[in-house]
Motif scaffolding. Structure first.
Motif, mmCIF file in Angstrom:
data_model
loop_
_atom_site.group_PDB
_atom_site.id
_atom_site.type_symbol
_atom_site.label_atom_id
_atom_site.label_comp_id
_atom_site.label_asym_id
_atom_site.label_seq_id
_atom_site.Cartn_x
_atom_site.Cartn_y
_atom_site.Cartn_z
ATOM 1 N N ALA A 50 0.826 -1.204 0.000
ATOM 2 C CA ALA A 50 0.000 0.000 0.000
ATOM 3 C C ALA A 50 0.861 1.255 0.000
ATOM 4 O O ALA A 50 0.544 2.247 -0.677
ATOM 5 N N ARG A 53 2.223 1.724 -3.493
ATOM 6 C CA ARG A 53 1.158 2.211 -4.377
ATOM 7 C C ARG A 53 0.942 3.715 -4.189
ATOM 8 O O ARG A 53 0.834 4.472 -5.160
ATOM 9 N N ASP A 54 0.899 4.160 -2.929
ATOM 10 C CA ASP A 54 0.721 5.590 -2.662
ATOM 11 C C ASP A 54 1.925 6.389 -3.128
ATOM 12 O O ASP A 54 1.778 7.488 -3.688
ATOM 13 N N SER A 60 -5.162 0.698 -7.515
ATOM 14 C CA SER A 60 -4.996 -0.664 -7.013
ATOM 15 C C SER A 60 -4.883 -1.698 -8.129
ATOM 16 O O SER A 60 -4.067 -2.628 -8.047
ATOM 17 N N ARG A 87 -2.549 -6.578 5.277
ATOM 18 C CA ARG A 87 -1.526 -5.870 4.512
ATOM 19 C C ARG A 87 -0.594 -6.866 3.839
ATOM 20 O O ARG A 87 -0.387 -7.976 4.330
#
Length: 265
Positions: A50, A53-54, A60, A87
């Motif tokens: 995550a 990705r950010d 996603s 996660r």
């Protein structure tokens, strides 16, 4: 005068072409830029999917496809986080580490080649720093670090050089109150650096840094803060006054400051 919007768009096209954003084989390694960027992020220590990705501003679905393609190549492995099964974390395989090293060497060579072609190297780098800072402003982080670290020493060196240029009598850090930055380490204090994609930055972030310093003081149980500055730095005095600091009489024997402030938290 050339149209500003046209100039921005020309710049965007130039960067897109120069970095190979549209290449199906980025730097000739057989995969597009997106997959290479994910591999790079993992290689530089980012493991939480995550977070990656950010960091790369990916949706996603695209992130999942890029991870799957790297897994299919045997370059990464993903698994559930040991503390939170919701996660996922990713790490490089042995083949992935080799591929990461190859990308690092090629990227460094590409950057060195670009700099070698330009007669005003420092001007080019300054322009790149300014543009990169502007494009990543929303992702600037305030990181606490040891003032003895390489990046901290660089920041302090740049700061001391700036003081030397602006003070009429110059600046010698050995004469200042805390030349070794001992008070900038916990539990006595903290050292906070604004970071933009692994590099320190210092553009119009004074208020954010001040807020972070005050928050750190609260964590350390410090209720009264004091600081000093020099009238040759009017922007500093303006920042302190605008954020609730009160001017007080001199409280130390440092030879450089002539303005003194305090603030109760």
């Amino acid at each position: 005068m050339l149209n500003p919007v046209s100039r921005v768009r020309r710049f965007n096209r130039a960067v897109t072409s120069a970095v190979g954003a549209l290449d199906t084989s980025f730097l000739g390694r057989g995969r597009p830029l997106g997959a290479a960027r994910v591999l790079n992020a993992i290689g530089h220590g980012r493991s939480d999917v995550a977070e990656i990705r950010d960091y790369l501003a990916l949706d996603s679905g695209l992130m999942s496809r890029l991870l799957r393609s790297l897994e299919d190549e045997g370059l990464i492995e993903t698994a559930a986080h040991e503390d939170d099964a919701r996660r996922r974390v990713a790490k490089l395989t042995r083949a992935g580490r080799r591929e990461f090293a190859a990308y690092e060497a090629l990227s460094n060579a590409q950057a060195e080649g670009l700099l070698a072609q330009h007669s005003q190297r420092e001007a080019l780098l300054a322009a790149m720093d300014l543009i990169a800072s502007a494009l990543t402003r929303e992702r600037v982080t305030l990181d606490e670090m040891d003032p003895r670290s390489e990046q901290a020493r660089y920041c302090l060196g740049e700061y001391y050089a700036e003081l030397g240029r602006r003070f009429s009598q110059g600046f010698d850090v050995s004469l200042s109150r805390d030349p070794d930055a001992k008070d900038m380490r916990r539990p006595r204090g903290t050292f906070i650096v604004a970071m933009s994609d692994t590099l320190p930055i210092g553009l119009r972030l004074g208020r954010r840094l001040m807020d972070a310093a005050e928050d750190a003081a609260r964590e350390l149980g410090i209720g009264l803060l004091r600081l000093d500055t020099n009238s040759a730095l009017p922007e500093a005095g303006q920042l302190y006054r605008s954020t609730g600091w009160r001017e007080i009489p001199r409280f130390n024997d440092d030879p450089y400051p002539d303005l003194f402030f305090e603030k109760r938290l």
